[in-house]
Design a protein around this motif. Structure first.
Motif, PDB file in Angstrom:
ATOM      1  N   LEU A 164      -5.125   9.200 -12.594  1.00  0.00           N
ATOM      2  CA  LEU A 164      -4.116   9.617 -13.570  1.00  0.00           C
ATOM      3  C   LEU A 164      -3.177   8.463 -13.905  1.00  0.00           C
ATOM      4  N   GLY A 165      -3.578   7.248 -13.543  1.00  0.00           N
ATOM      5  CA  GLY A 165      -2.847   6.056 -13.934  1.00  0.00           C
ATOM      6  C   GLY A 165      -1.732   5.633 -13.005  1.00  0.00           C
ATOM      7  N   GLU A 166      -1.615   6.285 -11.853  1.00  0.00           N
ATOM      8  CA  GLU A 166      -0.528   5.915 -10.940  1.00  0.00           C
ATOM      9  C   GLU A 166      -0.876   4.649 -10.167  1.00  0.00           C
ATOM     10  N   ASN A 167       0.184   3.952  -9.738  1.00  0.00           N
ATOM     11  CA  ASN A 167       0.029   2.739  -8.933  1.00  0.00           C
ATOM     12  C   ASN A 167       0.024   3.036  -7.443  1.00  0.00           C
ATOM     13  N   ILE A 168       0.835   4.009  -7.023  1.00  0.00           N
ATOM     14  CA  ILE A 168       0.958   4.312  -5.598  1.00  0.00           C
ATOM     15  C   ILE A 168       0.860   5.820  -5.412  1.00  0.00           C
ATOM     16  N   THR A 169      -0.069   6.227  -4.543  1.00  0.00           N
ATOM     17  CA  THR A 169      -0.235   7.633  -4.200  1.00  0.00           C
ATOM     18  C   THR A 169       0.343   7.832  -2.804  1.00  0.00           C
ATOM     19  N   THR A 170       1.133   8.904  -2.654  1.00  0.00           N
ATOM     20  CA  THR A 170       1.787   9.169  -1.370  1.00  0.00           C
ATOM     21  C   THR A 170       1.416  10.552  -0.863  1.00  0.00           C
ATOM     22  N   SER A 171       1.693  10.778   0.412  1.00  0.00           N
ATOM     23  CA  SER A 171       1.602  12.131   0.958  1.00  0.00           C
ATOM     24  C   SER A 171       2.815  12.345   1.859  1.00  0.00           C
ATOM     25  N   GLY A 172       3.244  13.600   1.934  1.00  0.00           N
ATOM     26  CA  GLY A 172       4.327  13.953   2.838  1.00  0.00           C
ATOM     27  C   GLY A 172       5.729  13.797   2.294  1.00  0.00           C
ATOM     28  N   VAL A 173       5.876  13.370   1.046  1.00  0.00           N
ATOM     29  CA  VAL A 173       7.198  13.212   0.435  1.00  0.00           C
ATOM     30  C   VAL A 173       7.228  14.042  -0.850  1.00  0.00           C
ATOM     31  N   ASP A 174       8.251  14.874  -1.000  1.00  0.00           N
ATOM     32  CA  ASP A 174       8.428  15.664  -2.224  1.00  0.00           C
ATOM     33  C   ASP A 174       9.008  14.754  -3.302  1.00  0.00           C
ATOM     34  N   LEU A 175       8.159  13.939  -3.907  1.00  0.00           N
ATOM     35  CA  LEU A 175       8.618  12.977  -4.906  1.00  0.00           C
ATOM     36  C   LEU A 175       9.385  13.637  -6.041  1.00  0.00           C
ATOM     37  N   LEU A 176       8.888  14.778  -6.509  1.00  0.00           N
ATOM     38  CA  LEU A 176       9.499  15.444  -7.671  1.00  0.00           C
ATOM     39  C   LEU A 176      10.873  16.021  -7.355  1.00  0.00           C
ATOM     40  N   GLY A 177      11.172  16.218  -6.087  1.00  0.00           N
ATOM     41  CA  GLY A 177      12.453  16.786  -5.685  1.00  0.00           C
ATOM     42  C   GLY A 177      13.521  15.743  -5.382  1.00  0.00           C
ATOM     43  N   LEU A 178      13.176  14.473  -5.493  1.00  0.00           N
ATOM     44  CA  LEU A 178      14.135  13.413  -5.188  1.00  0.00           C
ATOM     45  C   LEU A 178      15.041  13.144  -6.394  1.00  0.00           C
ATOM     46  N   PRO A 179      16.280  12.716  -6.157  1.00  0.00           N
ATOM     47  CA  PRO A 179      17.171  12.415  -7.274  1.00  0.00           C
ATOM     48  C   PRO A 179      16.981  10.994  -7.813  1.00  0.00           C
ATOM     49  N   VAL A 180      17.487  10.775  -9.022  1.00  0.00           N
ATOM     50  CA  VAL A 180      17.527   9.444  -9.622  1.00  0.00           C
ATOM     51  C   VAL A 180      18.276   8.519  -8.670  1.00  0.00           C
ATOM     52  N   GLY A 181      17.792   7.290  -8.540  1.00  0.00           N
ATOM     53  CA  GLY A 181      18.449   6.306  -7.688  1.00  0.00           C
ATOM     54  C   GLY A 181      17.983   6.299  -6.250  1.00  0.00           C
TER      55      GLY A 181
END
Length: 180
Positions: free
Chosen positions: A83-100
């Motif tokens: 899907l064009g991403e550079n880094i795939t992660t597991s175990g972190v709620d990326l979408l729930g993190l704030p700006v900054g």
């Protein structure tokens, strides 16, 4: 909060997908070395057409591997980098993190989260119907974007699959992610 890098990907040519690599090198203020989207100013074609001088807030695209599990349950087969991403992660709620938010990747690299990826229709060219799986609406009718987050490189370094991801939240009040 912490997680793991499960895959790293880059592509020197414009293409929807990015091949997986053994490692990628993040360059401070630029992005992924050798990636078509690296640079101080925006590189995504749609944004270049609007204003090629705007700052590149989309230097590194991160996606949570848990999305792939969700897509498989819906009948789609998607792997890291596709899907064009550079880094795939597991175990972190990326979408729930704030700006900054700062994400420490491996021993050296640090990226600062700038916002949400806003996927385009190309995603349906990859697999028909996939766009509706990664962009939808919640119960209140608000748009929900699940196709990962965008960031800039605050400190360069090499990132490899298996590297730890450490989350450092910014000072409050936190600002929720919006599309960039």
């Amino acid at each position: 909060m912490s997680g793991t890098v499960t895959a790293v990907s880059s592509n020197e040519a414009y293409s929807f997908t990015k091949p997986n690599r053994d490692s990628v090198t993040l360059l401070t203020g630029l992005g992924v070395e050798g990636d078509v989207h690296a640079g101080v100013t925006v590189k995504h074609r749609s944004r270049v057409a609007k204003n090629p001088a705007q700052p590149n807030l989309r230097q590194v695209h991160l996606m949570h591997e848990e999305l792939f599990d969700e897509l498989r349950e819906a009948g789609f087969g998607v792997a890291p980098g596709e899907l064009g991403e550079n880094i795939t992660t597991s175990g972190v709620d990326l979408l729930g993190l704030p700006v900054g938010t700062l994400l420490r990747l491996g021993d050296e690299a640090v990226v600062e989260i700038t916002g949400l990826r806003n996927p385009c229709l190309q995603i349906d060219n990859f697999q028909g119907g996939l766009l509706k799986q990664v962009v939808g609406r919640d119960e209140a009718g608000n748009i929900v974007r699940k196709a990962g987050i965008m960031s800039v490189v605050a400190r360069g370094g090499v990132v490899r699959p298996g590297d730890p991801v450490k989350v450092e939240l910014p000072a409050e009040p936190h600002r929720p992610l919006e599309q960039v």
